[in-house]
Design a protein around this motif. Structure first.
Motif, PDB file in Angstrom:
ATOM      1  N   ALA A   1       0.834  -1.206   0.000  1.00 37.26           N
ATOM      2  CA  ALA A   1       0.000   0.000   0.000  1.00 37.26           C
ATOM      3  C   ALA A   1       0.866   1.252   0.000  1.00 37.26           C
ATOM      4  O   ALA A   1       0.593   2.213  -0.725  1.00 37.26           O
ATOM      5  N   LEU A   2       1.936   1.240   0.805  1.00 35.60           N
ATOM      6  CA  LEU A   2       2.837   2.388   0.866  1.00 35.60           C
ATOM      7  C   LEU A   2       3.527   2.611  -0.478  1.00 35.60           C
ATOM      8  O   LEU A   2       3.603   3.741  -0.982  1.00 35.60           O
ATOM      9  N   GLY A   3       4.052   1.545  -1.078  1.00 38.68           N
ATOM     10  CA  GLY A   3       4.763   1.662  -2.343  1.00 38.68           C
ATOM     11  C   GLY A   3       3.884   2.140  -3.480  1.00 38.68           C
ATOM     12  O   GLY A   3       4.268   3.039  -4.249  1.00 38.68           O
ATOM     13  N   VAL A   4       2.703   1.560  -3.621  1.00 38.61           N
ATOM     14  CA  VAL A   4       1.799   1.940  -4.712  1.00 38.61           C
ATOM     15  C   VAL A   4       1.299   3.371  -4.519  1.00 38.61           C
ATOM     16  O   VAL A   4       1.200   4.142  -5.482  1.00 38.61           O
ATOM     17  N   THR A   5       1.001   3.750  -3.272  1.00 36.09           N
ATOM     18  CA  THR A   5       0.555   5.117  -3.008  1.00 36.09           C
ATOM     19  C   THR A   5       1.647   6.125  -3.366  1.00 36.09           C
ATOM     20  O   THR A   5       1.389   7.157  -4.009  1.00 36.09           O
ATOM     21  N   ALA A   6       2.883   5.823  -2.964  1.00 39.57           N
ATOM     22  CA  ALA A   6       3.999   6.719  -3.291  1.00 39.57           C
ATOM     23  C   ALA A   6       4.226   6.805  -4.788  1.00 39.57           C
ATOM     24  O   ALA A   6       4.613   7.861  -5.311  1.00 39.57           O
ATOM     25  N   GLY A   7       3.985   5.706  -5.500  1.00 43.52           N
ATOM     26  CA  GLY A   7       4.230   5.673  -6.937  1.00 43.52           C
ATOM     27  C   GLY A   7       3.114   6.238  -7.783  1.00 43.52           C
ATOM     28  O   GLY A   7       3.301   6.461  -8.982  1.00 43.52           O
ATOM     29  N   THR A   8       1.967   6.510  -7.188  1.00 48.28           N
ATOM     30  CA  THR A   8       0.825   7.002  -7.969  1.00 48.28           C
ATOM     31  C   THR A   8       0.270   8.303  -7.401  1.00 48.28           C
ATOM     32  O   THR A   8       0.512   9.377  -7.929  1.00 48.28           O
ATOM     33  N   ALA A   9      -0.441   8.221  -6.285  1.00 45.61           N
ATOM     34  CA  ALA A   9      -1.175   9.375  -5.762  1.00 45.61           C
ATOM     35  C   ALA A   9      -0.278  10.526  -5.339  1.00 45.61           C
ATOM     36  O   ALA A   9      -0.693  11.690  -5.378  1.00 45.61           O
ATOM     37  N   LEU A  10       0.966  10.234  -4.930  1.00 43.49           N
ATOM     38  CA  LEU A  10       1.840  11.278  -4.408  1.00 43.49           C
ATOM     39  C   LEU A  10       2.843  11.790  -5.435  1.00 43.49           C
ATOM     40  O   LEU A  10       3.738  12.568  -5.082  1.00 43.49           O
TER      41      LEU A  10
ATOM     42  N   ASN B   1      12.278  -7.920   9.997  1.00 39.93           N
ATOM     43  CA  ASN B   1      12.652  -7.332   8.701  1.00 39.93           C
ATOM     44  C   ASN B   1      11.764  -6.159   8.290  1.00 39.93           C
ATOM     45  O   ASN B   1      11.557  -5.911   7.098  1.00 39.93           O
ATOM     46  N   GLY B   2      11.262  -5.430   9.271  1.00 32.92           N
ATOM     47  CA  GLY B   2      10.405  -4.286   8.958  1.00 32.92           C
ATOM     48  C   GLY B   2      11.135  -3.205   8.185  1.00 32.92           C
ATOM     49  O   GLY B   2      10.600  -2.647   7.222  1.00 32.92           O
ATOM     50  N   ILE B   3      12.376  -2.897   8.599  1.00 31.71           N
ATOM     51  CA  ILE B   3      13.127  -1.834   7.921  1.00 31.71           C
ATOM     52  C   ILE B   3      13.363  -2.138   6.450  1.00 31.71           C
ATOM     53  O   ILE B   3      13.030  -1.320   5.587  1.00 31.71           O
ATOM     54  N   PRO B   4      13.944  -3.293   6.087  1.00 29.90           N
ATOM     55  CA  PRO B   4      14.213  -3.515   4.665  1.00 29.90           C
ATOM     56  C   PRO B   4      12.950  -3.624   3.822  1.00 29.90           C
ATOM     57  O   PRO B   4      12.917  -3.151   2.681  1.00 29.90           O
ATOM     58  N   ARG B   5      11.907  -4.218   4.365  1.00 29.83           N
ATOM     59  CA  ARG B   5      10.675  -4.378   3.588  1.00 29.83           C
ATOM     60  C   ARG B   5      10.031  -3.030   3.285  1.00 29.83           C
ATOM     61  O   ARG B   5       9.618  -2.749   2.152  1.00 29.83           O
ATOM     62  N   VAL B   6       9.951  -2.184   4.300  1.00 31.65           N
ATOM     63  CA  VAL B   6       9.320  -0.883   4.106  1.00 31.65           C
ATOM     64  C   VAL B   6      10.215   0.033   3.272  1.00 31.65           C
ATOM     65  O   VAL B   6       9.738   0.752   2.384  1.00 31.65           O
ATOM     66  N   ALA B   7      11.525   0.009   3.535  1.00 24.21           N
ATOM     67  CA  ALA B   7      12.438   0.849   2.761  1.00 24.21           C
ATOM     68  C   ALA B   7      12.412   0.473   1.284  1.00 24.21           C
ATOM     69  O   ALA B   7      12.384   1.344   0.412  1.00 24.21           O
ATOM     70  N   ALA B   8      12.420  -0.816   0.988  1.00 23.16           N
ATOM     71  CA  ALA B   8      12.363  -1.263  -0.407  1.00 23.16           C
ATOM     72  C   ALA B   8      11.074  -0.804  -1.073  1.00 23.16           C
ATOM     73  O   ALA B   8      11.075  -0.344  -2.222  1.00 23.16           O
ATOM     74  N   ALA B   9       9.964  -0.905  -0.350  1.00 18.07           N
ATOM     75  CA  ALA B   9       8.669  -0.516  -0.912  1.00 18.07           C
ATOM     76  C   ALA B   9       8.623   0.979  -1.210  1.00 18.07           C
ATOM     77  O   ALA B   9       8.170   1.405  -2.278  1.00 18.07           O
ATOM     78  N   LEU B  10       9.108   1.794  -0.271  1.00 19.52           N
ATOM     79  CA  LEU B  10       9.032   3.240  -0.456  1.00 19.52           C
ATOM     80  C   LEU B  10       9.987   3.713  -1.547  1.00 19.52           C
ATOM     81  O   LEU B  10       9.611   4.524  -2.401  1.00 19.52           O
ATOM     82  N   VAL B  11      11.212   3.205  -1.542  1.00 18.11           N
ATOM     83  CA  VAL B  11      12.183   3.585  -2.579  1.00 18.11           C
ATOM     84  C   VAL B  11      11.668   3.188  -3.959  1.00 18.11           C
ATOM     85  O   VAL B  11      11.726   3.970  -4.921  1.00 18.11           O
ATOM     86  N   CYS B  12      11.157   1.982  -4.064  1.00 18.11           N
ATOM     87  CA  CYS B  12      10.621   1.511  -5.348  1.00 18.11           C
ATOM     88  C   CYS B  12       9.465   2.382  -5.811  1.00 18.11           C
ATOM     89  O   CYS B  12       9.416   2.819  -6.960  1.00 18.11           O
ATOM     90  N   GLY B  13       8.522   2.649  -4.908  1.00 16.44           N
ATOM     91  CA  GLY B  13       7.364   3.440  -5.284  1.00 16.44           C
ATOM     92  C   GLY B  13       7.741   4.836  -5.753  1.00 16.44           C
ATOM     93  O   GLY B  13       7.265   5.312  -6.791  1.00 16.44           O
ATOM     94  N   ILE B  14       8.626   5.496  -5.009  1.00  9.44           N
ATOM     95  CA  ILE B  14       9.002   6.864  -5.353  1.00  9.44           C
ATOM     96  C   ILE B  14       9.719   6.932  -6.695  1.00  9.44           C
ATOM     97  O   ILE B  14       9.380   7.749  -7.560  1.00  9.44           O
ATOM     98  N   LEU B  15      10.701   6.051  -6.895  1.00  9.98           N
ATOM     99  CA  LEU B  15      11.542   6.160  -8.094  1.00  9.98           C
ATOM    100  C   LEU B  15      10.852   5.620  -9.343  1.00  9.98           C
ATOM    101  O   LEU B  15      11.009   6.185 -10.433  1.00  9.98           O
ATOM    102  N   VAL B  16      10.102   4.548  -9.215  1.00  9.42           N
ATOM    103  CA  VAL B  16       9.348   4.058 -10.378  1.00  9.42           C
ATOM    104  C   VAL B  16       8.300   5.090 -10.781  1.00  9.42           C
ATOM    105  O   VAL B  16       8.111   5.398 -11.963  1.00  9.42           O
ATOM    106  N   GLY B  17       7.616   5.644  -9.787  1.00 12.69           N
ATOM    107  CA  GLY B  17       6.630   6.676 -10.082  1.00 12.69           C
ATOM    108  C   GLY B  17       7.243   7.898 -10.731  1.00 12.69           C
ATOM    109  O   GLY B  17       6.615   8.547 -11.571  1.00 12.69           O
ATOM    110  N   LEU B  18       8.491   8.212 -10.364  1.00 15.91           N
ATOM    111  CA  LEU B  18       9.177   9.375 -10.911  1.00 15.91           C
ATOM    112  C   LEU B  18       9.273   9.326 -12.430  1.00 15.91           C
ATOM    113  O   LEU B  18       9.200  10.364 -13.099  1.00 15.91           O
TER     114      LEU B  18
END
Length: 482
Positions: free
Chosen positions: A104-113, A139-156
């Protein structure tokens, strides 16, 4: 200098910086400086030219995003002080569950934001990501970090109205509605598939080592303004605890620094809608600025208030005023103290990343690569991706890599033998490949998302590489139907 030698020295610089940091444990700031000095002298800039590139690049990148980082972190800590971050995290966990919340975090960062600049988005969403990381569990840090980085940069590079997508559509000459339609589809598929594969890699292999790859001390400092009621079940452990000192590193890490929530329960929390007003205000202002650029609207007042620096300044100020009203001067002091605890290191590393990128630009490496590929022949989709890959690995800029690649192949797109949208999306996918130490976004991710340098090389580098390859595969699949 011979072009081959320039490429060799650039490769030595990038690999050398990684080795110095990861293997020899040299502080990233010094490793970057050593790399910059080596490349400048080896490329023939001389001592004076190298120094000018070092200081000029440092100042240039901080002039662009230094205040963004400062105001964004301030707003994030203020939101945390108001309990807004905790309530957002709880809502995501309640709606999507622990396993699906990164998606949800990754897709939101890659689209709505994606109306927000990538650097701004990372700063604004990092507190939410850290909150999710604390609550997800192992593994909360790597999972969330990967999702947010992916969402932001792919969306870019995939999602209108992001800066990269707007530039690509303009270079190739693609209608915005068409880029929005196909870019969104490719982007969402790429984000979901990348997060899924990264989760498998993190959870089912020895890829991730919490003891050496996670930086909980920085996490705790950034979130020091969080009230104890934010994580009521958390034992207070102190700032110097290791990644494994709470629940053996295998469960949710929710400890905060001692003394960060003194008597915070004496005052009520503001309503969630009021707490989020500063964030919404910032997003709306920046989005209005992007739309004004798209439609060619020129209004001085709008341009001023829609500038990301001013938008974040207003957002951070409003957030502190809300904290003042509900938590008093003590709450404001906690938020500001926490904001500036780690700001110095973030700014130094971001500035040095800009110095290295500037040095690569001064040496003319981008022009060398562009000239080489402009004389090459090959399948346009694969060639667009490959050009962008090489440019990004060499110069560290997603937007420059995507735009240059698309520009080189623009004449091919104009011939009508292949759908231009495929070339643009392939260039976008290639431009995110292997983001590493010569990118300021890498250092911001490392410092804001609780990773050591070694961990960031794994998460940011591997996530972007995987997203790039998956994006290419999705574009090739789309090419069957277009």
């Amino acid at each position: 200098m011979d072009n081959g030698l320039l490429l060799l020295h650039t490769a030595i610089t990038i690999v050398g910086i990684i080795v110095l940091i990861v293997k020899l444990k040299v502080h990233p700031a010094y490793a970057l400086i050593f790399g910059i000095l080596y490349l400048g002298i080896a490329a023939g800039l001389g001592l004076t030219g190298t120094l000018e590139a070092l200081t000029g690049g440092f100042g240039e990148i901080l002039a662009k995003i230094g205040l963004l980082i400062a105001f964004g972190i301030t707003m994030g800590t203020a939101l945390s002080e108001m309990g807004a971050i905790d309530r957002i995290v709880k809502s995501l966990l309640r709606i999507f569950g622990k396993q699906r919340s990164p998606y949800a975090l990754g897709v939101t960062a890659g689209t709505a934001l994606q109306a927000i600049f990538a650097d701004v988005m990372l700063v604004v969403t990092a507190p939410v990501a850290r909150g999710l990381a604390r609550n997800i569990g192992r593994n909360g840090i790597p999972r969330v970090a990967a999702a947010l980085v992916c969402g932001i940069l792919v969306g870019l590079v995939m999602m209108i109205p992001s800066v990269g997508s707007l530039a690509l559509s303009g270079v190739i000459g693609i209608p915005l509605w068409r880029y929005l339609l196909f870019g969104t589809a490719i982007g969402v598929v790429t984000i979901i598939a990348t997060i899924f594969l990264m989760n498998l890699l993190i959870s089912h292999t020895r890829f991730w080592n919490a003891a050496t790859d996670e930086d909980w001390e920085v996490m705790d400092k950034l979130d020091a303004a969080s009230a104890e009621e934010t994580f009521p079940a958390a034992p207070v452990t102190g700032a110097s605890s290791s990644p494994d000192s709470v629940t053996g590193g295998s469960e949710s890490r929710t400890a905060v620094l001692p003394g960060t929530a003194k008597a915070s329960t004496a005052r009520p929390l503001p309503p969630i809608w009021l707490s989020l007003t500063p964030l919404v205000l910032t997003l709306v202002l920046v989005a209005l600025g992007s739309l004004a650029d798209v439609f060619g609207i020129e209004v001085d007042a709008l341009a001023f208030f829609a500038d990301p620096t001013i938008a974040l300044l207003l957002g951070s100020f409003v957030s502190l005023m809300i904290v003042l009203g509900y938590k008093g001067q003590d709450g404001v002091k906690r938020a500001l103290d926490s904001s500036f605890t780690n700001l110095g290191e973030v700014l130094v590393l971001t500035g040095l990343g800009g110095s290295l990128a500037s040095l690569v630009k001064v040496t003319g490496l981008g022009d060398v690569l562009a000239d080489f590929f402009s004389a090459s022949a090959g399948p346009p989709i694969l060639l667009a991706w490959l050009i962008a890959v090489v440019l990004h690995v060499a110069i560290g800029s997603v937007s420059v890599a995507a735009i240059t690649s698309a520009g080189i192949l623009a004449p091919v797109a104009a011939m009508g033998t292949i759908d231009p949208i495929l070339i643009a999306l392939a260039a976008g996918a290639g431009s995110v490949f292997f983001m590493t130490v010569h990118s300021n976004f890498f250092w911001m991710s490392k410092n804001l998302l609780g990773q050591t340098t070694k961990g960031a090389v794994k998460i940011v580098g591997v996530t972007t590489s995987l997203a790039s390859v998956i994006g290419l595969a999705a574009v090739l699949l789309l090419g069957i139907f277009l």
